[in-house]
Write an enzyme that holds these catalytic residues in place. Structure first.
Site: not given
Length: 610
Positions: A2, A27, A77, A103-104, A482, A486, A489, A505, A605
């Site tokens: 947050c 955040r 968040w 935050n936490g 990656e 992307k 996301e 496979h 982020k």
């Protein structure tokens, strides 16, 4: 994860609180809120406003005349509790006198909540954070700093906190354990934030708080509980980023800006880091002695940092002949890892605050190992707690989905591979050639970015697809991972990445005429094998988009779509240009689907929670 802001001073706190939260929305943007303190008829009062949704929802309910000389704010968040107005921060104590933003994660919140409920405290939210104002209220006897200190003795977990009391006007107490927190100093005013980007433009002087810090902030100055810490002038640092770096600079989105900034950001990553006479890299933060004797390098990382480290450790092993591995930091401690005296660990984190990676660092240090950091924020916890390392120098990255920070991490790994390889047998001539390939990368990226219109057209054509496969071999496999990340996301399209040889496979069962496959095809020793894999997909009517090399007509003739990157001498230097095309494809897919590319749903982020 947050975002926290706070202000104490002579001006109206509200503009800073809102602008600061706007800068910190990366955040978390599930909800937001502010508490503003002001004097009414010579009596201090709080005004509290909070709202689920993005910051615009909060701004829409604020009175135009709202003003006060101190206040705190938060953008959330969600961890504990659904996304609702009630679960939004700030939280007030039952008596309405203590306000808190957090935050936490409070690990023992249920125990604390049970005890407080037995004392008659009524809780309105589902969050862990609401225990804090009520715990502080229990200890408050006219000294907010003492009350916070006493309350936190009962708290287990991580936190960055800003706390204020209506009976103690023009004062905020901040505390840090795990979550990032910074105080900005100006004439007659003090600013609090989770990230320095929220303070840029208000002051150039800051203090980065350390774990265990508890600080009283008033217009008169700062006060630490420990007398020796009150000589805080020696802790003041100058902000090194400019206000322009936090703006879009003519682009519609931060992500597009950051994709296009990569030639310059990559250049910053290697600038001043070559010894041309000795044909090697200069990375003084990685001490020569331990890397010369080590028999194992392990990167600990998460998300995009994990994929970049899969690439980087493979590169180091290939050139320096040191066994090298990448480990997901959130899983690392569960292995009860064996840490040898000469083992070397590299903690990779863009923010330098990734909680899982910090936990892994603690585990390694406790077992006697050395940890070197690769991160983008010099003031971050990982940067301070590492035994050495290198900064990415990617600059400010605000879009939640990483682009230039990922690229700069790859560049740091190129430099490390060169440095270690020259220590372990790479010739001076080969070192000089390697340097030239690195120096050529910015120009290569600029040329690749000219494919933007083609990637936009491909995105439009394939935007109805519900699933994608990304495939590559060797060093291209983590780049494919990656690329898939992307797309997931920011467009919310399901995408899977596989090593090309693994397709038969099991994953080939996913192939059909509606599932496109994106292949990364450099003109190296893997090319012919990848082409065989492409033919396996085509035999099952799967559409194929190939990112290949200029002039590869044979490849172009067998695929549905072909996008080329410029040719390079050393075939291990196709990673960044091919990555940029994957970034552009994801970006335009998301735009085509009307998604918010800068603030994708459910993400934040900086992952500061476990």
């Amino acid at each position: 994860m947050c975002g926290i802001v706070g202000y104490v001073g002579e001006e109206n706190a509200v503009p800073y609180l809102i602008n600061g939260l706007r800068k910190l929305e990366y955040r978390g943007y599930d909800s937001s809120g502010i508490v503003v303190g002001k004097m009414v008829n010579n009596k201090p009062v709080f005004e509290l406003y909070k709202k689920a949704g993005k910051l615009t929802q909060l701004v829409g309910v604020l009175p135009k005349e709202l003003a006060g000389t101190w206040g705190i704010g938060h953008t959330r968040w969600a961890t504990h509790g659904m996304v609702t107005d009630t679960n939004a921060h700030p939280f007030l104590s039952n008596d309405g006198k203590i306000a808190v933003v957090h935050n936490g994660i409070i690990e023992n919140f249920q125990t604390l909540r049970n005890a407080l409920e037995k004392e008659g405290v009524k809780f309105a939210s589902e969050t862990d954070s609401e225990v804090i104002p009520n715990l502080v209220a229990r200890f408050y006897k006219g000294d907010l700093l003492a009350a916070v200190r006493d309350a936190l003795c009962n708290v287990i977990g991580t936190y960055a906190l800003a706390i204020t009391c209506v009976d103690d006007p023009n004062k905020i107490v901040v505390a840090k354990r795990g979550g990032p927190l910074v105080i900005g100093l100006a004439d007659g005013a003090y600013y609090v934030a989770s990230d320095v980007s929220a303070i840029v433009g208000n002051t150039s002087r800051v203090i980065y708080l350390e774990d265990g810090d508890i600080v009283e902030v008033t217009p008169a100055g700062l006060k630490f509980p420990k007398i020796e810490n009150n000589d805080y002038a020696k802790r003041i640092e100058e902000i090194t980023i400019s206000a322009q770096e936090t703006e879009k600079c003519g682009y519609d989105t931060y992500m597009e800006k950051e994709i296009n900034e990569q030639p310059e950001s990559i250049e910053r990553a290697f600038a001043g880091r070559f010894d041309m006479e000795k044909a090697t890299a200069k990375l003084s933060g990685f001490e020569d002695e331990i890397f010369q004797r080590t028999n194992k390098i392990t990167a600990i990382c998460a998300g995009s940092s994990y994929y970049s480290s899969l690439f980087g450790t493979s590169l180091i092993e290939k050139y320096a002949r040191i066994p090298s591995y990448a480990e997901i930091s959130s899983e690392f401690a569960f292995k009860n890892p064996i840490v040898g005296r000469d083992d070397v660990y590299i903690a990779v984190s863009q923010s330098g605050e990734t909680a899982d990676t910090r936990d892994a660092m603690t585990e390694i240090h406790e077992k006697g190992g050395k940890v070197f950091g690769i991160c983008n924020v010099p003031s971050s916890t990982i940067a301070r707690e590492s035994d050495g390392g290198a900064f990415m120098h990617a600059g400010v990255e605000i879009a939640v989905a990483s682009t230039k920070a990922f690229s700069n991490t790859i560049m740091i790994y190129y430099l490390l591979a060169l440095k270690f390889a020259r220590q372990r047998g790479m010739s001076k001539e080969d070192g000089a050639k390697f340097i030239q390939e690195i120096l050529h990368q910015p120009a290569l990226i600029r040329e690749t970015l000219k494919n933007s219109k083609k990637m936009k057209a491909l995105a439009k054509k394939y935007s109805k697809a519900k699933d994608f496969l990304f495939l590559g071999r060797g060093l291209m496999h983590p780049i494919a991972m990656e690329g898939a990340l992307k797309l997931k996301e920011i467009s919310y399209i399901h995408a899977e990445a596989f090593a090309s040889g693994e397709i038969k496979h099991g994953p080939i069962a996913l192939v059909n005429e509606k599932t496109p496959s994106v292949f990364l095809v450099p003109d190296d020793y893997t090319r012919d094998m990848v082409i065989s894999n492409i033919k396996e997909i085509k035999a099952r009517k799967g559409p194929v988009i190939a990112i290949g090399v200029e002039g590869d007509k044979d490849l172009e003739s067998i695929v549905d779509e072909f996008v080329a990157v410029p040719k390079v001498e050393n075939k291990d230097f196709y990673a960044l240009p091919m990555l940029v095309l994957c970034q552009l494809f994801a970006f335009y897919m998301a735009k085509e689907l009307g998604c918010d590319v800068d603030q994708p749903r459910n993400l934040a982020k900086s992952v500061t929670t476990r």
